[in-house]
Design a protein around this motif. Structure first.
Motif, short mmCIF file in Angstrom:
data_model
loop_
_atom_site.label_atom_id
_atom_site.label_comp_id
_atom_site.label_asym_id
_atom_site.label_seq_id
_atom_site.Cartn_x
_atom_site.Cartn_y
_atom_site.Cartn_z
N TYR A 1 35.81 70.96 121.80
CA TYR A 1 35.96 70.28 122.53
C TYR A 1 35.10 69.37 123.78
N ALA B 1 32.28 79.25 126.14
CA ALA B 1 33.49 77.69 125.73
C ALA B 1 33.99 78.68 124.80
N ARG C 1 41.80 75.92 117.96
CA ARG C 1 41.46 73.90 117.80
C ARG C 1 40.65 73.81 116.66
N ARG D 1 30.72 71.15 118.34
CA ARG D 1 31.62 71.72 119.63
C ARG D 1 31.96 69.94 120.56
#
Length: 294
Positions: free
Chosen positions: A277, A57, A67, A273
């Motif tokens: 994500y 990812a 992001r 993360r």
């Protein structure tokens, strides 16, 4: 995210990174709230590219930067922890103004390598952080009582703490007691006893603890965190980790963080993360929820 523009700027004007660092407006490490919300993105430099169920990812650099820029724009986000390449990109994108910038110092213990515990300082040096006008550094300290590589890491970590204190730069130490499975895979022991021992060791590194913070995982039994945090008077932030799975599991992690944030030594969160994500893909909502815990 204009990757071509970034590459063009890097190729033709490499001095632009230093120039962006020199003109970056700074802020105190801890603001009026007394709390810190830091987004972590130093995983790729250690070869750890997975997030959730996607093993690569974080290998999409444009996606990671997008992001990060979004997360840094959210109210209540104080700053970012990353390796030099990521921070250089964010400087060029103008995303670090009035933010806490924390450089990742030791990335040599590559994920899955036989030498993982000989975690050399291959990232930011104290002099780099000082030269660039960054606000803090972070080092990872994994200790396996059966692995001689841990001793080398322990010694170099102590010298890094000394060098940061000499420059009056905060250093965030992330300690673990670790051990290898029979298959050779390194595991961090999150039992209350192991986390307690790791905090005691990390607190005593170097000739001064004046500028040392701790970056602490929540124990596998969250109910024992209060006792664990009695081990030290150093200010601490919670390590978020990679919370994989459903939105319900992520919600459970938030509640665990909320309880630990009530402890007197815990001053904030460093999460990567799980927020960059999230299971539902909504980065802004995940970040806002985490900020709300503070």
């Amino acid at each position: 995210m204009d990757v071509a523009g970034l590459v063009r700027l890097r190729a033709h004007h490499p001095e632009a990174v230093a120039e962006a660092a020199a003109r970056r407006p700074r802020r105190p490490l801890v603001g009026d709230s007394g709390r810190l919300m830091i987004i972590a993105a130093d995983h790729p430099a250690r070869g750890a590219l997975g997030a959730g169920g996607d093993g690569l990812a974080m290998a999409d650099r444009a996606g990671l930067l997008a992001r990060l820029v979004l997360a840094l724009s959210r109210p209540g986000v104080d700053g970012v922890l990353a390796s030099a390449d990521v921070l250089d990109d964010l400087l060029l994108l103008g995303a670090l103004d009035h933010k806490v910038v924390m450089g990742s110092m030791n990335r040599g213990g590559l994920q899955g390598a036989r030498f993982e515990l000989d975690d050399r300082f291959t990232g930011h040096r104290p002099e780099d952080l000082e030269r660039l006008g960054f606000d803090a550094g972070k080092l990872l300290l994994r200790i396996d009582y059966e692995d001689p590589g841990s001793l080398a890491t322990l010694e170099t970590a102590a010298r890094a703490v000394d060098a940061m204190a000499a420059r009056r730069l905060p250093v965030f130490v992330e300690p673990f007691i670790s051990r290898r499975d029979p298959d050779g895979r390194l595991r961090n022991d999150l039992s209350a006893d192991a986390v307690t021992r790791s905090l005691a060791i990390a607190s005593g590194l170097g000739g001064s603890s004046a500028y040392t913070w701790l970056k602490v995982p929540v124990t596998e039994d969250p109910g024992r965190m209060a006792r664990v945090m009695e081990t030290t008077t150093l200010p601490a932030v919670l390590l978020g980790g990679d919370v994989a799975g459903s939105a319900e599991e992520q919600s459970g992690a938030y509640e665990t963080w909320r309880a630990a944030l009530r402890l007197p030594t815990v001053r904030g969160l460093v999460v990567g993360r799980s927020l960059l994500y999230p299971a539902d893909g909504d980065v802004a909502a995940a970040v806002d929820t985490a900020v709300g815990l503070l």
